[in-house]
Write an enzyme that holds these catalytic residues in place. Structure first.
Site, short mmCIF file in Angstrom:
data_model
loop_
_atom_site.label_atom_id
_atom_site.label_comp_id
_atom_site.label_asym_id
_atom_site.label_seq_id
_atom_site.Cartn_x
_atom_site.Cartn_y
_atom_site.Cartn_z
N CYS A 71 0.24 -0.06 10.37
CA CYS A 71 -0.19 -1.06 9.39
C CYS A 71 0.97 -1.79 8.72
CB CYS A 71 -1.07 -0.40 8.34
SG CYS A 71 -1.79 -1.60 7.20
N ARG A 126 -18.46 -3.38 17.39
CA ARG A 126 -17.70 -4.61 17.11
C ARG A 126 -16.41 -4.65 17.92
NH1 ARG A 126 -17.55 -4.44 11.69
NH2 ARG A 126 -19.69 -5.13 11.83
N CYS A 168 0.85 -1.21 0.00
CA CYS A 168 0.00 0.00 0.00
C CYS A 168 0.88 1.26 0.00
CB CYS A 168 -0.91 -0.02 1.22
SG CYS A 168 -2.06 1.37 1.25
N CYS A 191 0.18 4.66 7.13
CA CYS A 191 -0.48 4.45 8.43
C CYS A 191 0.50 3.72 9.37
CB CYS A 191 -1.77 3.65 8.24
SG CYS A 191 -2.81 4.35 6.93
N CYS A 246 -16.51 -9.55 5.07
CA CYS A 246 -15.85 -8.25 4.91
C CYS A 246 -14.55 -8.43 4.15
CB CYS A 246 -15.51 -7.65 6.27
SG CYS A 246 -16.90 -7.56 7.39
N CYS A 268 -19.51 1.64 8.26
CA CYS A 268 -18.87 0.97 9.39
C CYS A 268 -17.65 1.83 9.69
CB CYS A 268 -18.48 -0.44 8.96
SG CYS A 268 -17.40 -1.27 10.13
N CYS A 277 -19.50 -6.57 3.05
CA CYS A 277 -18.86 -5.34 3.49
C CYS A 277 -17.51 -5.27 2.78
CB CYS A 277 -18.65 -5.39 5.00
SG CYS A 277 -17.72 -3.99 5.64
N1 SAM Z 1 -6.84 0.41 3.10
C1 SAM Z 1 -8.13 0.48 3.65
C2 SAM Z 1 -8.24 1.57 4.69
O1 SAM Z 1 -7.23 2.05 5.16
O2 SAM Z 1 -9.37 1.94 5.02
C3 SAM Z 1 -8.66 -0.81 4.22
C4 SAM Z 1 -7.79 -1.74 5.02
S1 SAM Z 1 -7.22 -1.16 6.60
C5 SAM Z 1 -6.14 -2.48 7.02
C6 SAM Z 1 -8.64 -1.29 7.68
C7 SAM Z 1 -8.48 -0.96 9.13
O3 SAM Z 1 -7.80 -1.99 9.81
C8 SAM Z 1 -7.69 0.29 9.49
O4 SAM Z 1 -8.42 1.46 9.34
C9 SAM Z 1 -7.39 0.03 10.97
O5 SAM Z 1 -8.44 0.53 11.78
C10 SAM Z 1 -7.37 -1.50 11.07
N2 SAM Z 1 -5.99 -1.98 11.30
C11 SAM Z 1 -5.00 -2.09 10.41
N3 SAM Z 1 -3.87 -2.53 10.97
C12 SAM Z 1 -4.14 -2.72 12.28
C13 SAM Z 1 -3.36 -3.16 13.40
N4 SAM Z 1 -2.09 -3.48 13.27
N5 SAM Z 1 -3.97 -3.24 14.61
C14 SAM Z 1 -5.28 -2.91 14.74
N6 SAM Z 1 -6.07 -2.47 13.71
C15 SAM Z 1 -5.50 -2.37 12.51
FE1 SF4 Z 2 -2.95 1.18 3.38
FE2 SF4 Z 2 -2.90 -0.07 5.73
FE3 SF4 Z 2 -3.31 2.56 5.63
FE4 SF4 Z 2 -5.23 0.90 4.73
S1 SF4 Z 2 -4.51 1.07 6.84
S2 SF4 Z 2 -4.49 2.77 3.75
S3 SF4 Z 2 -3.95 -0.76 3.91
S4 SF4 Z 2 -1.44 1.48 5.00
#
Ligand code: SAM
Ligand code: SF4
Ligand code: DTB
Length: 339
Positions: free
Chosen positions: A54, A256, A47, A51, A91, A184, A124
């Site tokens: 992530c 959730r 990606c 974030c 989802c 959501c 979802c």
């Molecule tokens: N890329 C899209 C986005 O950012 O909306 C969808 C995927 S992203 C992985 C979805 C959500 O997963 C993030 O907004 C975050 O809240 C949660 N998430 C991701 N990594 C995480 C982690 N290491 N621990 C807890 N929640 C996490």
């Molecule tokens: Fe990309 Fe992870 Fe951020 Fe979603 S949460 S936009 S997958 S870096």
């Protein structure tokens, strides 16, 4: 709810807070059933975003194995297994900054959505940023709900993400609502945020018009290689407090109990359910990390005497209250000042 109201609630002795949340929960969900949702990462890693929590962000050196967009048949095989194991919502998550209509990838996602919806499961998706047209196409393909988390307060967000803004997130949420898809939207605890950041998140989400249909409360799963890899574990009692506040602030939403549950004892999870959580991710994997096994969850729900929800295939998104303004605009939530 206002920040001050949320702050007053949050300061209550835990049992008093839970008692109030329980009253709201019983009023809106008298059957007390738990929704079972299964997650599948349909496009993993690589990606462009940054974030800090992530493992899927391309810029961090994580142990993650990247995967291009999954073939439709493979997704369907996962969805069938999920349905057979009792899950009612499927989802699908993709590690994208966002999606654009007219691209081959988006057309493939639409086909996948049509197929999964034909199984009689609530669909979802969480694909990142969406424009109004893409949202309408997803709705027409059968998407019931779109997951787009705000994750934390607008003030703390720039410490966690710099490649997109809180305003960008709010704009996508508006596009989803305008297309008639349920939202959501929730957050993560454990991002080095303050209690005030947690309550600001709830203040903003509870100001959505219409309200979100579900509010995921995640606890950070610290991922090696990400900037937050060494953050301490979230205290389950903090999660209970957050769930109770979310239950009161967004009374009709499914709250959730999301990522991080694998580290919770049965007793901590029971308290979360009592305080207002009525949905879980079910199945041994979240997107890239572990979740309790389906067998462990079935045993826990049985021990607690908790039934599970049937799928709701009407796809009726919560309606806007015509007497109230629509979602707080970025200026009103403060996002315009910091993003
Ligand atoms: N890329 C899209 C986005 O950012 O909306 C969808 C995927 S992203 C992985 C979805 C959500 O997963 C993030 O907004 C975050 O809240 C949660 N998430 C991701 N990594 C995480 C982690 N290491 N621990 C807890 N929640 C996490
Ligand atoms: Fe990309 Fe992870 Fe951020 Fe979603 S949460 S936009 S997958 S870096
Ligand atoms: C949400 O709020 N939590 C889910 C889902 N929405 C997409 C994702 C949790 C991801 C946890 C880390 C992982 O498995 O990669």
């Amino acid at each position: 709810m206002t920040f001050d109201e949320l702050h007053t609630l949050y300061q209550l002795p835990l049992f008093e807070l839970i008692k109030r949340a329980r009253e709201v929960h019983e009023k809106h969900f008298p059957e007390g059933k738990i929704q079972l949702c299964t997650l599948l990462s349909i496009k993993t890693g690589g990606c462009s975003e940054d974030c800090a929590y992530c493992s899927q962000a391309a810029r961090y050196k994580t142990e993650l194995e990247r995967h291009v967009l999954m073939e439709r048949e493979e997704v369907m095989a996962h969805a069938r297994v999920a349905k057979e194991s009792g899950s009612t919502r499927f989802c699908m998550g993709a590690a994208w900054k966002g999606v654009r209509g007219g691209t081959e990838q988006f057309d493939r996602v639409l086909d996948i959505v049509r197929d999964v919806a034909s199984l009689g499961m609530e669909v979802c998706v969480t694909l990142g940023e969406l424009g109004p047209e893409e949202a309408k196409q997803l709705r027409a393909a059968g998407v019931a709900s779109y997951n787009h988390n705000l994750d934390t307060s607008p003030e703390h967000y720039p410490n966690i993400v710099t490649t997109h803004t809180y305003e960008d997130r709010l704009r996508t949420i508006r596009n989803v609502q305008d297309a008639g898809i349920s939202v959501c939207c929730g957050g993560i605890l454990g991002l080095s945020e303050t209690i005030a950041d947690r309550l600001r998140l709830l203040e903003i989400i509870s100001g959505f018009n219409p309200h979100p249909e579900s509010v995921p409360i995640n606890s950070l799963m610290p991922m090696p290689g990400t900037p937050l890899a060494d953050n301490p574990q979230v205290d389950p009692l903090d999660v209970v407090r957050m769930i109770a506040c979310a239950r009161i602030a967004v009374p009709t939403a499914k709250v959730r109990l999301s990522a991080g549950r694998s580290r919770f004892s049965d007793e901590a999870q029971a308290l979360c359910f009592y305080a207002g959580a009525n949905s879980i991710f079910y199945g041994e994997k979240l997107l890239t990390t572990d979740n309790p096994t389906a067998a462990a969850d079935r045993a826990l729900l049985e021990k607690l005497g908790l039934g599970t929800l049937e799928p709701d295939m009407r796809h009726t998104a919560p309606q806007a209250d015509p007497t109230m303004p629509l979602n707080p605009q970025p200026e009103a939530c403060g996002a315009g000042k910091c993003c």
